[in-house]
Motif scaffolding. Sequence first.
Motif, mmCIF file in Angstrom:
data_model
loop_
_atom_site.group_PDB
_atom_site.id
_atom_site.type_symbol
_atom_site.label_atom_id
_atom_site.label_comp_id
_atom_site.label_asym_id
_atom_site.label_seq_id
_atom_site.Cartn_x
_atom_site.Cartn_y
_atom_site.Cartn_z
ATOM 1 N N LEU A 186 32.281 15.795 38.220
ATOM 2 C CA LEU A 186 31.248 15.620 37.218
ATOM 3 C C LEU A 186 31.162 14.146 36.834
ATOM 4 O O LEU A 186 32.177 13.473 36.675
ATOM 5 C CB LEU A 186 31.581 16.452 35.975
ATOM 6 N N PHE A 187 29.937 13.656 36.697
ATOM 7 C CA PHE A 187 29.695 12.275 36.304
ATOM 8 C C PHE A 187 28.876 12.247 35.014
ATOM 9 O O PHE A 187 28.112 13.171 34.727
ATOM 10 C CB PHE A 187 28.944 11.512 37.400
ATOM 11 N N PHE A 188 29.045 11.173 34.274
ATOM 12 C CA PHE A 188 28.290 10.958 33.046
ATOM 13 C C PHE A 188 27.563 9.626 33.152
ATOM 14 O O PHE A 188 28.129 8.638 33.632
ATOM 15 C CB PHE A 188 29.243 10.916 31.838
ATOM 16 N N ILE A 225 25.646 2.808 31.964
ATOM 17 C CA ILE A 225 27.015 3.074 32.384
ATOM 18 C C ILE A 225 27.057 4.385 33.160
ATOM 19 O O ILE A 225 26.331 5.331 32.849
ATOM 20 C CB ILE A 225 27.996 3.129 31.187
ATOM 21 N N VAL A 226 27.890 4.417 34.183
ATOM 22 C CA VAL A 226 28.103 5.622 34.983
ATOM 23 C C VAL A 226 29.603 5.773 35.181
ATOM 24 O O VAL A 226 30.285 4.811 35.565
ATOM 25 C CB VAL A 226 27.410 5.529 36.360
ATOM 26 N N THR A 227 30.121 6.958 34.916
ATOM 27 C CA THR A 227 31.563 7.172 35.052
ATOM 28 C C THR A 227 31.852 8.603 35.478
ATOM 29 O O THR A 227 31.058 9.512 35.208
ATOM 30 C CB THR A 227 32.272 6.854 33.722
ATOM 31 N N ASN A 228 32.965 8.783 36.157
ATOM 32 C CA ASN A 228 33.363 10.139 36.540
ATOM 33 C C ASN A 228 34.202 10.766 35.437
ATOM 34 O O ASN A 228 34.834 10.082 34.630
ATOM 35 C CB ASN A 228 34.129 10.125 37.862
ATOM 36 N N LEU A 229 34.183 12.102 35.371
ATOM 37 C CA LEU A 229 34.899 12.846 34.345
ATOM 38 C C LEU A 229 35.716 13.955 34.996
ATOM 39 O O LEU A 229 35.381 14.436 36.081
ATOM 40 C CB LEU A 229 33.916 13.467 33.347
ATOM 41 N N PHE A 230 36.743 14.366 34.309
ATOM 42 C CA PHE A 230 37.568 15.467 34.820
ATOM 43 C C PHE A 230 37.622 16.620 33.815
ATOM 44 O O PHE A 230 38.511 17.466 33.884
ATOM 45 C CB PHE A 230 38.985 14.964 35.125
ATOM 46 N N ASP A 231 36.678 16.654 32.888
ATOM 47 C CA ASP A 231 36.610 17.714 31.893
ATOM 48 C C ASP A 231 35.754 18.856 32.445
ATOM 49 O O ASP A 231 34.533 18.824 32.391
ATOM 50 C CB ASP A 231 36.010 17.173 30.591
ATOM 51 N N HIS A 232 36.414 19.868 32.985
ATOM 52 C CA HIS A 232 35.687 20.971 33.619
ATOM 53 C C HIS A 232 35.078 21.933 32.612
ATOM 54 O O HIS A 232 34.384 22.875 32.987
ATOM 55 C CB HIS A 232 36.624 21.729 34.556
ATOM 56 N N SER A 233 35.332 21.696 31.305
ATOM 57 C CA SER A 233 34.745 22.566 30.284
ATOM 58 C C SER A 233 33.317 22.164 29.939
ATOM 59 O O SER A 233 32.616 22.896 29.235
ATOM 60 C CB SER A 233 35.604 22.528 29.014
ATOM 61 N N ILE A 234 32.859 21.007 30.422
ATOM 62 C CA ILE A 234 31.519 20.513 30.078
ATOM 63 C C ILE A 234 30.453 21.316 30.817
ATOM 64 O O ILE A 234 30.559 21.556 32.024
ATOM 65 C CB ILE A 234 31.387 19.019 30.423
ATOM 66 N N ASN A 235 29.443 21.709 30.095
ATOM 67 C CA ASN A 235 28.255 22.324 30.687
ATOM 68 C C ASN A 235 27.243 21.216 30.930
ATOM 69 O O ASN A 235 26.647 20.684 29.993
ATOM 70 C CB ASN A 235 27.673 23.387 29.750
ATOM 71 N N GLU A 236 27.070 20.855 32.188
ATOM 72 C CA GLU A 236 26.251 19.684 32.502
ATOM 73 C C GLU A 236 24.789 19.856 32.106
ATOM 74 O O GLU A 236 24.060 18.875 31.938
ATOM 75 C CB GLU A 236 26.345 19.358 33.995
#
Length: 343
Positions: A186-188, A225-236
């Motif tokens: 997942l990316f933000f 800004i663009v960054t990767n995330l490791f929070d699998h609880s996020i509903n994209e």
Amino acid sequence: MLNNNMTKELDALIVGAGPTGLMMANCLEQLGLTFRIIDKKPAPSEHSKALGLQPRTLELLNQLNLAEKFIAKGNKIHGADWYQGARKLAHLDISEVDSPFQFILILPQSDTERQLIDGLQHHSVEWNKELISFEQSDQDVTAQIKDPSGQNEEVRATWLLGCDGAHSTTRTLSGISFSGDAVDHLFFLADIKAQWPFSYHEISIFFHDDGILAAFPINSDTIRIVTNLFDHSINEKSDIYSMQQVEDLLQKRTQCRIKIQDIPWSGFFKVSYHLADRVQERNVFLLGDALHIHSPVGGQGMNTGMQDAFNLAWKLALVKNNKAPKSLLATYSQERHHNAKEL
């Protein structure tokens, strides 16, 4: 409901008025071909979306006498810096690239689309018009398009050009498969208004044990800004980050406290990669995201689509004007499908 007043035959019907379709429209207009450009959206994009115009794309825009207007609106990026926290690790200088345009131009996609729309002198985009179906003969394509009232119009064109994005109706109706997959990360991304402590003419990339963050200066007060995330609880599709969460993320990845004034646009996304199994179905051609989707690393997505359009346009003109055999059009498939596969 069918409108029986069929439009006279065109050289091309362009489906999709994003950067790829609008680039094609500008090329065809300058080459003297007849066309219409339609899009099922009600208006151009209002979001920044794709940002970077590469030197090669600027070279092509220059051939259309549009490059100066683009450059006047954008921010020139001359290189990139890599950091581990606040410590600079490396620098990439692109100011000596082999091009008259020795920089990447940062310009929001919304502005790119406006510039391309303004570049059209004798045509305008027909918004709220959707491709419904089409039939082909050896010589042309007969398409049904629907307007907001639900009325269908029949349009005949020598070529149908599918520039209608990742969920391309043109590709689906052509029976062309779109194989690929998604990366399970997942990316933000966010466009932030802030006092940026790093260069406004360099891309800044930060390494951290938690991942990577890249920052692209849009102008003197707005940074993507663009960054990767490791929070699998996020509903994209529904979750959002607060301003405080974005500030905390920035501080952790950059080791700098950056105060944000506003976040005009933000969201979560996943990277996918897809490639159509063929580019052409008789008189129908795919371009841009309808043909290929790949990682945003390197900022090649929008550029590749605009370069697809330029590659095909001059070949269509030569064939139309009987200055080249129809077989020339096969080189579009050979060149652009190969290019997309390599990316």
